[in-house]
Write a protein that holds these residues in place. Structure first.
Motif, PDB file in Angstrom:
ATOM      1  N   GLY A 112       0.796  -1.189   0.021  1.00 43.80           N
ATOM      2  CA  GLY A 112      -0.034   0.087   0.039  1.00 43.80           C
ATOM      3  C   GLY A 112       0.958   1.231  -0.076  1.00 43.80           C
ATOM      4  O   GLY A 112       0.155   2.110   0.077  1.00 43.80           O
ATOM      5  N   TYR A 113       2.421   1.078  -0.171  1.00 44.83           N
ATOM      6  CA  TYR A 113       2.852   2.174  -0.455  1.00 44.83           C
ATOM      7  C   TYR A 113       2.751   3.009  -1.542  1.00 44.83           C
ATOM      8  O   TYR A 113       3.017   4.349  -1.761  1.00 44.83           O
ATOM      9  CB  TYR A 113       4.502   2.091  -0.229  1.00 44.83           C
ATOM     10  N   LEU A 114       2.608   2.366  -2.586  1.00 42.20           N
ATOM     11  CA  LEU A 114       2.089   2.991  -3.929  1.00 42.20           C
ATOM     12  C   LEU A 114       0.492   2.475  -4.334  1.00 42.20           C
ATOM     13  O   LEU A 114       0.139   1.245  -3.950  1.00 42.20           O
ATOM     14  CB  LEU A 114       3.144   2.258  -5.151  1.00 42.20           C
ATOM     15  N   PRO A 161       1.138   2.333   5.621  1.00 39.35           N
ATOM     16  CA  PRO A 161       0.693   1.777   4.736  1.00 39.35           C
ATOM     17  C   PRO A 161      -0.607   1.319   4.505  1.00 39.35           C
ATOM     18  O   PRO A 161      -1.270   1.701   3.673  1.00 39.35           O
ATOM     19  CB  PRO A 161       1.518   0.364   4.951  1.00 39.35           C
ATOM     20  N   HIS A 218      -2.428   7.927 -10.998  1.00 38.63           N
ATOM     21  CA  HIS A 218      -2.496   7.384  -9.786  1.00 38.63           C
ATOM     22  C   HIS A 218      -1.168   7.392  -9.147  1.00 38.63           C
ATOM     23  O   HIS A 218      -1.155   7.619  -7.910  1.00 38.63           O
ATOM     24  CB  HIS A 218      -2.688   5.824 -10.150  1.00 38.63           C
ATOM     25  N   LEU A 219      -0.085   7.190  -9.884  1.00 33.35           N
ATOM     26  CA  LEU A 219       1.321   7.338  -9.324  1.00 33.35           C
ATOM     27  C   LEU A 219       1.319   8.811  -8.608  1.00 33.35           C
ATOM     28  O   LEU A 219       2.138   8.533  -7.193  1.00 33.35           O
ATOM     29  CB  LEU A 219       2.300   7.173 -10.250  1.00 33.35           C
ATOM     30  N   ARG A 238      -0.898  10.190  -7.364  1.00 30.53           N
ATOM     31  CA  ARG A 238      -2.015  10.347  -6.502  1.00 30.53           C
ATOM     32  C   ARG A 238      -2.913  11.559  -6.743  1.00 30.53           C
ATOM     33  O   ARG A 238      -3.249  12.005  -5.716  1.00 30.53           O
ATOM     34  CB  ARG A 238      -1.800  10.233  -5.033  1.00 30.53           C
ATOM     35  N   THR A 288       7.075   7.043   6.435  1.00 31.16           N
ATOM     36  CA  THR A 288       7.918   6.032   6.785  1.00 31.16           C
ATOM     37  C   THR A 288       9.220   5.972   7.025  1.00 31.16           C
ATOM     38  O   THR A 288      10.031   5.417   7.424  1.00 31.16           O
ATOM     39  CB  THR A 288       7.726   4.648   5.427  1.00 31.16           C
TER      40      THR A 288
END
Lengths: 221, 221
Positions: free
Chosen positions: A155-157, A206, B197-198, B200, B217
Motif C-alpha cells: 500500500g505504499y504505492l 501503509p 494514480h502514481l 495520487r 515511513t
C-alpha cells in the motif's frame, strides 16, 4: 592515462591481440567525448588523443567506434545493475528499497547525463550494442517491477500496472539527464527527494491510506 | 499527397520563391521518415519521394534538411501549446487541469513518439531549430509550473520545488515515447491513468491529507 602494455612494437603471434589499454580509461575518455559533442564526437582518433596513445595502439585494442561505445555501455549498465542490487539488499522494506533506487538513479542521471538516455533509449545504438541493451534492459526493468509490485502490495504505492508504473518512475528520473544544468544548482539529492515526494512514498502509514479511495476529487468532476 | 502549385515550370521573378508545397504534407512526410529511420533518415531526397514531388520542387520550397525538421518542429510544438492551453481553459480546478495535461501529453508521447523526445531534449537539433526550441520550451514549462504550483497550493500535490516537480511529471510522460511498443497493447489512456494514480492526483480530499506528514515511513528508517 591509459595503461599501455610494454613491448607493443615487438612481433606477437597472429590472433586476437592482447588488450593493451585499460578499459576503464577508455570508458572515461569516451564519456568525456560524449559530454563534449554527443554520440558523433566518439571517434577512435579523438579517443586516442584523449588517452594519449597512438591511434594504431587504440585500433589494435578497440577496432571500431562501436567497440568504444560498447566499453562505456558495459561499464554504465554494470554499475547501475550492481548499485540497484545493493539498494535492494540494503533494506527489507520495499519503500526503503524504492527510495534508494530512485536516489541512485537520480545520481546516475546527473553524473552520466551525456550518455544515459542514449543507453536507456536504445535508439541509434549500433546493432551489437543494441542487442546487449535489450537483454540488459529487460533484466534491469524486472528488478524495478519487482520492487514496485512489493510497494503496491504494502500500500505504499496505489495499485496499478506494475510494469507501466516502474517505467514511469524510471523515465521520470532518466529524463533528468536531459534537463539537468549544473548552473541551476539543483542537486541529484534534491531531485530524488522531489520525486519521492511526488509519488508520496512514505507519506502515509501503509494500510491507512487505502480506505480513502472514495474521496477522489475525480468523483467531483 | 502534396498540394503542389500549378505553373511551377513557368518563370517567376527572382526573389524568395513561393512556398509551393503544403507545410502539413511536408510535416507528415518528415514524421513518417522519422518513424522509419530516425533523425538521419530525414533527407530532402526521401521527403520529395514521399511527397511525390520532384527534388527541385521541394528544394525550392524547403532548401535544407534543417528546414524540413523546422516544419515538423513547428507543427509539433504549436499543437502541444494549443492543446495544453485548451486543457487549462477546460477547468477551473488545477487538479482537473493537470490530469487533462497528463492525458494529452501521454497521447502526444505515443502518437509523436519518433520525434517528440528529440524536440523536447533539444540535443542534436540544428542551431536554428535549437534556438526556437529553447524559447518554446521555456514558455511550455511555464504553463506546467503554473498548474503544478496551483496543485501544491490546493494540497493536491505535496509541496516541493514546482519547477523540478513539473519537469519530473513531464519527463515521466515524455519518456513514454522511448518505451512504448504497439504490440504491448498498452493505450495512452492507460498510461495517463497510471501516471495520475502514481502521483495520487485526486486520491484524497485537498486539505485533509496534509495533517498526516508525521507518519512518514522515512521516520522509521
Amino acid at each position: 592515462m591509459a595503461e599501455v602494455a610494454n613491448g607493443e612494437q615487438s612481433k606477437r603471434p597472429r590472433g586476437r591481440p592482447r588488450l593493451a589499454i585499460d578499459r576503464d580509461a577508455v570508458a572515461d575518455a569516451v564519456a568525456a567525448l560524449f559530454a563534449e559533442g554527443g554520440y558523433e564526437a566518439v571517434t577512435i582518433v579523438d579517443t586516442a588523443d584523449k588517452l594519449g596513445v597512438s591511434r594504431a595502439t587504440l585500433y589494435r585494442a578497440v577496432p571500431t567506434e562501436e567497440d568504444l561505445l560498447g566499453i562505456l555501455f558495459e561499464r554504465c549498465t554494470g554499475e547501475l545493475t550492481e548499485r540497484t542490487k545493493a539498494a535492494i539488499a540494503g533494506s527489507s522494506d520495499p519503500g526503503e528499497q524504492l527510495m534508494a533506487m530512485i536516489r541512485l538513479q537520480a545520481d546516475a542521471a546527473v553524473s552520466m547525463r551525456s550518455y544515459l538516455p542514449v543507453f536507456f533509449g536504445g535508439a541509434g545504438l549500433p546493432p551489437e550494442v543494441y542487442n546487449r541493451w535489450r537483454s540488459w534492459s529487460r533484466h534491469f526493468e524486472k528488478m524495478w517491477v519487482g520492487v514496485v509490485s512489493a510497494n503496491m502490495e504494502r500500500g505504499y504505492l496505489d495499485e496499478g500496472d506494475p510494469t507501466v508504473t516502474a517505467r514511469l518512475i524510471l523515465g521520470m528520473i532518466i529524463w533528468v539527464s536531459r534537463w539537468y544544468r549544473p548552473r541551476e544548482q539543483i542537486t541529484s539529492e534534491e531531485i530524488a527527494d522531489t520525486a519521492i515526494h511526488l509519488v508520496r512514498l512514505g507519506v502515509a502509514p501503509p494500510r491507512d491510506r487505502r480506505t480513502r479511495g472514495g474521496n477522489a476529487t475525480t468523483d467531483q468532476g
